[in-house]
Design a protein around this motif. Structure first.
Motif, PDB file in Angstrom:
ATOM      1  N   THR A   2       0.881  -1.138   0.330  1.00 25.22           N
ATOM      2  CA  THR A   2       0.010   0.062  -0.095  1.00 25.22           C
ATOM      3  C   THR A   2       0.756   1.172  -0.051  1.00 25.22           C
ATOM      4  N   ASP A   3       0.215   2.484   0.097  1.00 27.29           N
ATOM      5  CA  ASP A   3       0.990   3.513   0.068  1.00 27.29           C
ATOM      6  C   ASP A   3       1.111   4.096   1.651  1.00 27.29           C
ATOM      7  N   ALA A   4       2.053   5.030   1.584  1.00 29.50           N
ATOM      8  CA  ALA A   4       2.426   5.543   2.999  1.00 29.50           C
ATOM      9  C   ALA A   4       1.272   6.296   3.655  1.00 29.50           C
ATOM     10  N   ARG A   5       0.376   6.951   2.826  1.00 34.67           N
ATOM     11  CA  ARG A   5      -0.630   7.503   3.266  1.00 34.67           C
ATOM     12  C   ARG A   5      -2.086   6.824   3.626  1.00 34.67           C
ATOM     13  N   ARG A   6      -1.960   5.317   3.451  1.00 33.67           N
ATOM     14  CA  ARG A   6      -3.039   4.623   3.611  1.00 33.67           C
ATOM     15  C   ARG A   6      -2.730   3.592   4.827  1.00 33.67           C
ATOM     16  N   LEU A   7      -1.776   3.969   5.322  1.00 33.55           N
ATOM     17  CA  LEU A   7      -1.514   2.881   6.590  1.00 33.55           C
ATOM     18  C   LEU A   7      -2.220   2.901   7.915  1.00 33.55           C
ATOM     19  N   SER A   8      -2.708   1.857   7.945  1.00 33.51           N
ATOM     20  CA  SER A   8      -3.655   1.727   9.237  1.00 33.51           C
ATOM     21  C   SER A   8      -3.026   1.736  10.558  1.00 33.51           C
ATOM     22  N   VAL A   9      -3.740   1.841  11.690  1.00 34.13           N
ATOM     23  CA  VAL A   9      -3.096   1.803  12.950  1.00 34.13           C
ATOM     24  C   VAL A   9      -2.179   0.645  13.160  1.00 34.13           C
ATOM     25  N   GLY A  10      -2.854  -0.314  12.892  1.00 30.16           N
ATOM     26  CA  GLY A  10      -1.894  -1.542  13.176  1.00 30.16           C
ATOM     27  C   GLY A  10      -0.715  -1.679  12.491  1.00 30.16           C
ATOM     28  N   GLN A  11      -0.865  -1.481  11.121  1.00 31.35           N
ATOM     29  CA  GLN A  11       0.270  -1.353  10.301  1.00 31.35           C
ATOM     30  C   GLN A  11       1.521  -0.262  10.678  1.00 31.35           C
ATOM     31  N   ALA A  12       0.875   0.653  11.092  1.00 31.42           N
ATOM     32  CA  ALA A  12       1.818   2.036  11.431  1.00 31.42           C
ATOM     33  C   ALA A  12       2.469   1.351  12.898  1.00 31.42           C
ATOM     34  N   ALA A  13       1.825   0.945  13.796  1.00 35.50           N
ATOM     35  CA  ALA A  13       2.419   0.446  14.875  1.00 35.50           C
ATOM     36  C   ALA A  13       3.557  -0.698  14.890  1.00 35.50           C
ATOM     37  N   ARG A  14       3.223  -1.414  13.725  1.00 33.60           N
ATOM     38  CA  ARG A  14       4.194  -2.673  13.304  1.00 33.60           C
ATOM     39  C   ARG A  14       5.419  -2.058  12.783  1.00 33.60           C
ATOM     40  N   LEU A  15       5.339  -1.212  11.964  1.00 35.65           N
ATOM     41  CA  LEU A  15       6.468  -0.494  11.340  1.00 35.65           C
ATOM     42  C   LEU A  15       7.429   0.258  12.185  1.00 35.65           C
ATOM     43  N   ALA A  16       6.691   0.899  13.296  1.00 34.47           N
ATOM     44  CA  ALA A  16       7.320   1.877  14.460  1.00 34.47           C
ATOM     45  C   ALA A  16       8.124   0.625  15.213  1.00 34.47           C
ATOM     46  N   ALA A  17       7.463  -0.496  15.504  1.00 35.02           N
ATOM     47  CA  ALA A  17       8.293  -1.428  16.275  1.00 35.02           C
ATOM     48  C   ALA A  17       9.512  -1.908  15.433  1.00 35.02           C
ATOM     49  N   ALA A  18       9.509  -1.963  14.326  1.00 36.52           N
ATOM     50  CA  ALA A  18      10.800  -2.360  13.603  1.00 36.52           C
ATOM     51  C   ALA A  18      11.868  -1.502  13.758  1.00 36.52           C
TER      52      ALA A  18
END
Length: 257
Positions: free
Chosen positions: A203-219
């Motif tokens: 997906t695109d960066a502007r469409r990231l959900s809460v769960g997806q964003a949290a997973r990326l931040a955890a990485a």
């Protein structure tokens, strides 16, 4: 009385030095001056480069070039990494909140460094006998990614703090955060929010959900481990649990816009 003749100098022989006494102190002073001049010139380069980023976007970072060389070797110029710049407005607020909640909760308020975090890291490192934590803010992480290496050394930390001051001097918090989100490593050869969103979630960066964003931040503390388990075969990292903690903290994260 006739003056004695000087012995003829052999053809091609070097002329004798007149007063050519070697002074080690002067030589060391000259060498030290050259080193100081080189360091000052480097700081001026950093200062002017960051000033230009008020208008222009950084095309690459030190970390990107090092990773590209590691992956590509001799094919450096024909081998690419995953990275696509997107404006700040085109990055999901979920990701912005997640990164601040995970990496630097006081980002909008501090002057680029968190003294308490640095002192805490100092105490922990002293107990371990080597650097295991840096207490770095988002601005400090960006300073390291842009110009420096991942080596844990106190001299490098000093240079990082100086570049951090330059970033805070020239750029506002939103611009610093925009560059960070477009430059930070998110996996093997994956840099920036847009590349990460496409690499992991198609997906695109502007469409990231809460769960997806949290997973990326955890990485972020160990992006290669998050991307490929082979990089942390001997280290257990619970990214899922950390993502859950970040998701619960996102609501209180303050954005620079």
């Amino acid at each position: 009385m006739a003056k004695p003749k000087r012995p003829a100098r052999a053809r091609g022989a070097a002329p004798a030095r007149r007063g050519g006494t070697f002074h080690p102190v002067r030589w060391l002073a000259w060498l030290a001056g050259c080193v100081v001049a080189g360091v000052v010139a480097m700081q001026v380069y950093f200062f002017l480069q960051i000033a230009a980023w008020q208008v222009f976007d950084p095309s690459s970072t030190s970390f990107m070039r090092a990773e590209r060389w590691r992956l590509c070797g001799a094919n450096f110029w024909s081998c690419g990494i995953e990275r696509e710049w997107v404006p700040y407005s085109e990055i999901s607020r979920n990701l912005k909140r997640a990164v601040i909640a995970s990496e630097d909760a006081d980002f909008v308020n501090h002057p680029g460094y968190d003294l308490d975090a640095m002192l805490d890291a100092w105490e922990r490192n002293k107990k371990r006998g080597h650097i295991v934590r840096g207490g770095s803010t988002i601005t400090q992480q960006l300073a390291k990614n842009l110009f420096l290496s991942s080596e844990q050394q106190y001299l490098r930390k000093g240079q990082e703090l100086l570049i951090t001051w330059m970033l805070e001097f020239w750029l506002d918090k939103e611009r610093i955060f925009e560059i960070y989100l477009n430059s930070v490593e998110w996996g093997e050869g994956v840099f920036g929010a847009q590349a990460a969103a496409r690499h992991y979630f198609k997906t695109d960066a502007r469409r990231l959900s809460v769960g997806q964003a949290a997973r990326l931040a955890a990485a972020l503390p160990a992006p290669k481990c998050f991307d490929k388990k082979a990089y942390c075969a001997h280290v257990r990292i619970n990214f899922r649990a950390k993502a859950g903690i970040i998701a619960r903290r996102m609501g209180s994260a303050t954005l620079p816009d």
